[in-house]
Design an enzyme around this catalytic site. Structure first.
Site, PDB file in Angstrom:
ATOM      1  N   ASP A  31       0.834  -1.207   0.000  1.00 33.30           N
ATOM      2  CA  ASP A  31       0.000   0.000   0.000  1.00 33.30           C
ATOM      3  C   ASP A  31       0.871   1.260   0.000  1.00 33.30           C
ATOM      4  OD1 ASP A  31      -2.174  -1.614   0.052  1.00 33.30           O
ATOM      5  OD2 ASP A  31      -2.672  -1.287   2.161  1.00 33.30           O
ATOM      6  N   PHE A  34       2.231   1.892  -3.474  1.00 30.34           N
ATOM      7  CA  PHE A  34       1.146   2.362  -4.330  1.00 30.34           C
ATOM      8  C   PHE A  34       0.862   3.847  -4.057  1.00 30.34           C
ATOM      9  CE2 PHE A  34      -3.308   3.274  -5.220  1.00 30.34           C
ATOM     10  CZ  PHE A  34      -3.462   2.760  -6.505  1.00 30.34           C
ATOM     11  N   ASP A  35       0.811   4.204  -2.770  1.00 31.83           N
ATOM     12  CA  ASP A  35       0.539   5.601  -2.401  1.00 31.83           C
ATOM     13  C   ASP A  35       1.622   6.540  -2.923  1.00 31.83           C
ATOM     14  OD1 ASP A  35      -1.787   4.908  -1.168  1.00 31.83           O
ATOM     15  OD2 ASP A  35      -0.937   4.826   0.851  1.00 31.83           O
ATOM     16  N   SER A  80     -36.654  -5.292 -17.446  1.00 32.24           N
ATOM     17  CA  SER A  80     -36.700  -6.102 -16.237  1.00 32.24           C
ATOM     18  C   SER A  80     -36.622  -7.570 -16.648  1.00 32.24           C
ATOM     19  CB  SER A  80     -38.017  -5.869 -15.484  1.00 32.24           C
ATOM     20  OG  SER A  80     -38.158  -4.513 -15.154  1.00 32.24           O
ATOM     21  N   LEU A  81     -36.545  -8.475 -15.658  1.00 30.09           N
ATOM     22  CA  LEU A  81     -36.543  -9.907 -15.934  1.00 30.09           C
ATOM     23  C   LEU A  81     -37.813 -10.538 -15.388  1.00 30.09           C
ATOM     24  CD1 LEU A  81     -32.885 -10.975 -15.041  1.00 30.09           C
ATOM     25  CD2 LEU A  81     -33.894 -10.889 -17.320  1.00 30.09           C
ATOM     26  N   GLU A 111     -25.811 -17.194 -14.429  1.00 32.44           N
ATOM     27  CA  GLU A 111     -25.098 -16.192 -13.624  1.00 32.44           C
ATOM     28  C   GLU A 111     -25.845 -15.976 -12.318  1.00 32.44           C
ATOM     29  OE1 GLU A 111     -23.891 -12.676 -16.295  1.00 32.44           O
ATOM     30  OE2 GLU A 111     -25.370 -13.779 -17.471  1.00 32.44           O
ATOM     31  N   LYS A 113     -27.567 -13.832  -9.484  1.00 34.22           N
ATOM     32  CA  LYS A 113     -28.315 -12.567  -9.513  1.00 34.22           C
ATOM     33  C   LYS A 113     -27.913 -11.744  -8.291  1.00 34.22           C
ATOM     34  CE  LYS A 113     -33.011 -10.762  -9.975  1.00 34.22           C
ATOM     35  NZ  LYS A 113     -32.959  -9.844  -8.839  1.00 34.22           N
ATOM     36  N   ASP A 115     -27.686  -8.543  -5.796  1.00 29.85           N
ATOM     37  CA  ASP A 115     -28.675  -7.585  -5.307  1.00 29.85           C
ATOM     38  C   ASP A 115     -28.021  -6.212  -5.160  1.00 29.85           C
ATOM     39  OD1 ASP A 115     -31.163  -6.832  -4.548  1.00 29.85           O
ATOM     40  OD2 ASP A 115     -30.978  -7.470  -2.468  1.00 29.85           O
ATOM     41  N   TYR A 222     -22.336  -7.731 -16.315  1.00 25.06           N
ATOM     42  CA  TYR A 222     -22.976  -8.968 -16.773  1.00 25.06           C
ATOM     43  C   TYR A 222     -23.452  -8.949 -18.228  1.00 25.06           C
ATOM     44  CZ  TYR A 222     -27.215  -6.327 -15.511  1.00 25.06           C
ATOM     45  OH  TYR A 222     -28.185  -5.364 -15.404  1.00 25.06           O
ATOM     46  N   LYS A 309     -35.608 -17.336  -8.546  1.00 27.05           N
ATOM     47  CA  LYS A 309     -35.454 -16.743  -7.221  1.00 27.05           C
ATOM     48  C   LYS A 309     -35.430 -17.841  -6.160  1.00 27.05           C
ATOM     49  CE  LYS A 309     -35.517 -12.776  -6.839  1.00 27.05           C
ATOM     50  NZ  LYS A 309     -36.532 -11.720  -6.877  1.00 27.05           N
ATOM     51  N   CYS A 403     -65.471   3.439   4.099  1.00 27.84           N
ATOM     52  CA  CYS A 403     -64.149   3.994   3.778  1.00 27.84           C
ATOM     53  C   CYS A 403     -63.525   4.631   5.028  1.00 27.84           C
ATOM     54  CB  CYS A 403     -64.285   5.040   2.674  1.00 27.84           C
ATOM     55  SG  CYS A 403     -62.733   5.888   2.284  1.00 27.84           S
ATOM     56  N   CYS A 406     -63.317   8.784   4.031  1.00 29.84           N
ATOM     57  CA  CYS A 406     -64.497   9.645   3.795  1.00 29.84           C
ATOM     58  C   CYS A 406     -65.785   9.030   4.323  1.00 29.84           C
ATOM     59  CB  CYS A 406     -64.630   9.960   2.305  1.00 29.84           C
ATOM     60  SG  CYS A 406     -65.096   8.526   1.302  1.00 29.84           S
ATOM     61  N   CYS A 421     -64.018   2.130  -2.492  1.00 32.34           N
ATOM     62  CA  CYS A 421     -64.768   3.303  -2.065  1.00 32.34           C
ATOM     63  C   CYS A 421     -65.296   3.976  -3.335  1.00 32.34           C
ATOM     64  CB  CYS A 421     -63.885   4.273  -1.289  1.00 32.34           C
ATOM     65  SG  CYS A 421     -64.687   5.872  -0.988  1.00 32.34           S
ATOM     66  N   CYS A 427     -63.314  11.590  -2.197  1.00 33.24           N
ATOM     67  CA  CYS A 427     -62.476  10.901  -1.209  1.00 33.24           C
ATOM     68  C   CYS A 427     -61.043  11.415  -1.321  1.00 33.24           C
ATOM     69  CB  CYS A 427     -62.527   9.399  -1.448  1.00 33.24           C
ATOM     70  SG  CYS A 427     -61.637   8.417  -0.229  1.00 33.24           S
TER      71      CYS A 427
END
Length: 665
Positions: A31, A34-35, A80-81, A111, A113, A115, A222, A309, A403, A406, A421, A427
């Site tokens: 490190d 590198f610095d 989207s998937l 692959e 997935k 998050d 990806y 999933k 409701c 209202c 309602c 409302c």
């Protein structure tokens, strides 16, 4: 010249060490060393600003402040998937693929997935030129300044790369970095972050890029996107991306069959918890890029990819009370208020109970110990009751009859699960909800106006429907809470600018039940203006592509209401676009008028999109599949055998790219 060479040599060496450390997880130097290299480069660049380069590794420390992030339209939509939750779903998906492709058993790329927050990176001549969030898929926010601070994203590529392309991935926060950030927050008495995904996503929109640079964000790529790419399969594309310097997860695997896909799923169901990142499933993609083109897209997702999933995490907690929310259509949604509990990385306090039937089916009662999971890892829901822990003298839940806002008596239409309602125009949550929908990003996209301000405008008596927005003045809104002169001017300017929004989005903004973005586009394209749509009868509406009886009756009900007619007329008087503005193409003709074409294969002089545009520009229509109504199939190289067989069976002429060009001439 020697100075310029030294600066470039330092940049190259630092980039190489960054790549080794952040992408390959290997380090050749300490490190400290590198610095020292980085300090030398910083001093040379400061002393000689004529050699400034936005892609220099010294720029990764950030420091620029972005007050507003510009909205950028994606050149190619970020879809989207579709999700699956069982192996049976995947088998059915494979059968659909084979039906379209013909007697072909496709290979797949598997692959994990991850998050995180989706990102689209654009590279020109090997340099990062733009980074845009997914947004709504059609457009996102330009966060290039912040993205440059993430050290695993190359600023300068290596090897033989295309002159221009996009690459897509997930900005993620490794679990170790997330835990370190939270430890530091707790030490200074601050509340810790709830989960890595939300923290990563929020980091991209921080105004100070120096703060982003301090966060240990990572980027896993990806998919390479572009024209005339130097590979024929998705898996080859991943390998090319690695060679160019991108961090592509090594867990990706080629599967020759669905059984090999299942093996990948089963392995990672056990071992995913050993990974340094959060993952909630597997993405399976058809490997051949040609087959991907043949399969195409639905309105929301690619047909050639699907997400599997893993089973949602479940926890038990106590149900304290049940409250009821009123939506913009008047639909009532019961909500469970829970004892706070940790679930899938977030603290859950509320869960949806869906409707009266669901409460009845599970016999959910106040005071019960209930099991909660995140449906699709997003919205918490109650899935069962622990009857062994039910308190004595527990009372059965009686669904509300009026409701909660209202106090109008609720109705429930035959065949529908939800109560409504019927006080549509009186409302408050319905009125506010419709205005919030009208101003939303996918609709009128009114800058400077949010849900909180809409509620304040309504409570102040300034608006009772969305047409009232166009009568507001700066003087009207200035007295509102937290409203200053500049923000008031921005709000009014945003309202006036929304008059430029095209008809299809205005139609979506009107909030007609069942008329989403896709349906609004179909109706706008067919009827051209609101007057023609308002005059349409039931039979006429049903004849429009993808419009069924339920949607048609909803449109008739909307335009049959006198108050709606008045509101639409007012919008028109204010200058809102309630008709399609035809863009004149000087090269357009009507040579292909009345003819329907299906495009299949790979072409030499056109991309498939260019070919489809040429058909439409010359009066023709592009079909997605071959039928008896198809007039021509334009076939390129590697046309799918299933389409060729169907064209032959239906006696549909199959023409070449040269034949098509001749038709135009």
């Amino acid at each position: 010249m020697e100075l310029s060479n030294r600066i470039q040599a330092l940049r190259d060496e630092i980039n190489r060490h960054n790549y080794n450390y952040y992408v390959l997880d290997q380090s050749e130097i300490s490190d400290f060393d590198f610095d020292m290299l980085l300090n030398e480069l910083q001093q040379l660049e400061q002393a000689h600003p004529e050699f400034f380069d936005a892609n220099s590794p010294t720029q990764r420390v950030g420091g620029m402040v972005t007050r507003n992030f510009n909205t950028v339209v994606h050149e190619q939509r970020m879809y989207s998937l579709d999700n699956s939750y069982s192996k049976e779903d995947l088998i059915d998906w494979e059968k659909r693929l084979i039906k379209v492709l013909g007697n072909v058993n496709p290979e797949f790329t598997c692959e994990l997935k991850y998050d995180g927050a989706s990102i689209n990176l654009t590279y020109e001549d090997g340099k990062l030129s733009k980074a845009v969030t997914r947004g709504d898929g059609f457009q996102g926010d330009d966060v290039t300044v912040n993205i440059r601070t993430i050290r695993s994203i190359p600023l300068q590529l290596k090897g033989d790369y295309p002159s221009r392309f996009d690459i897509r991935g997930e900005i993620i926060l490794p679990l170790s970095g997330f835990e370190k950030m939270n430890r530091e927050l707790v030490e200074i008495g601050e509340a810790p972050y709830s989960n890595p995904r939300n923290t990563a996503s929020g980091s991209l929109k921080l105004q100070d890029s120096a703060e982003v640079a301090r966060r240990p964000l990572d980027c896993l790529l990806y998919a390479v996107v572009g024209n005339k790419l130097p590979f024929n399969t998705h898996f080859e594309g991943l390998q090319h991306a690695r060679d160019w310097g991108f961090k592509v997860p090594k867990e990706a695997q080629l599967a020759k069959s669905m059984q090999e896909v299942f093996g990948f799923i089963d392995y990672w169901d056990v071992h995913r918890h050993e990974l340094p990142y959060e993952t909630d499933g597997v993405v399976i993609k058809v490997n051949s890029l040609h087959y991907q083109e043949e399969l195409g897209y639905t309105a929301k997702a690619p047909r050639w990819a699907i997400a599997y999933k893993y089973k949602s995490e479940q926890v038990s907690t106590r149900l304290h009370t049940i409250s009821y929310q009123v939506g913009r259509t008047g639909a009532i949604t019961p909500v469970a208020n829970l004892e706070p509990v940790q679930l899938a990385g977030t603290i859950v306090k509320r869960a949806s109970l869906h409707n009266a039937d669901q409460i009845e089916k599970l016999d959910i009662r106040v005071g019960d110990e209930v099991y909660v999971e995140k449906g699709g890892e997003i919205i918490p829901k109650i899935i069962a009751v622990d009857l062994s822990k039910r308190p004595p003298h527990s009372e059965k839940t009686a669904y509300i009859t009026h409701c909660p806002e209202c106090h109008t008596e609720l109705i429930r239409n035959p065949g529908e699960a939800q109560h409504y309602c019927p006080n549509f125009y009186g409302c408050p949550p319905q009125i506010i909800g419709r205005i919030e929908h009208f101003i939303s990003r996918k609709a009128m996209d009114i800058e400077g106006l949010g849900g909180e301000t809409v509620a304040l405008l309504y409570k102040a008596g300034l608006v009772h429907n969305y047409a009232d927005l166009y009568e507001l003045s700066v003087e009207d809104v200035l007295p509102l809470e937290r409203m200053a002169q500049k923000s008031a001017e921005n709000l009014i300017n945003g309202i006036n600018k929304s008059k430029e929004i095209p008809f299809e989005r205005v139609l979506f903004a009107l909030g007609i039940r069942y008329v989403g973005e896709t349906v609004a586009k179909k109706l706008a394209k067919h009827y051209k203006n609101s007057d023609a749509l308002a005059r349409a009868g039931l039979a006429d509406l049903i004849l429009v592509d993808e419009i069924g009886e339920r949607i048609a009756r909803s449109v008739l009900e909307f335009f049959g209401n006198d108050e709606n007619k008045t509101i639409v007329q007012r919008l028109k008087d204010f200058g809102v676009q309630l008709e399609t503005v035809e863009r004149i193409n000087p090269d357009a003709t009507d040579k292909l008028q009345g003819k329907t074409f299906v495009v299949s294969g790979v072409f030499e002089n056109y991309s498939r999109d260019e070919l489809k545009k040429a058909i439409e520009d010359n009066g023709g229509k592009v079909g997605s599949s071959i039928s008896a109504k198809t007039d021509f199939v334009v076939a390129g190289d590697n046309m799918g055998p299933a389409k060729l067989e169907k064209a032959t069976k239906l006696n549909v002429p199959v023409i070449s790219e040269a034949d098509f060009t001749q038709l135009l001439q």
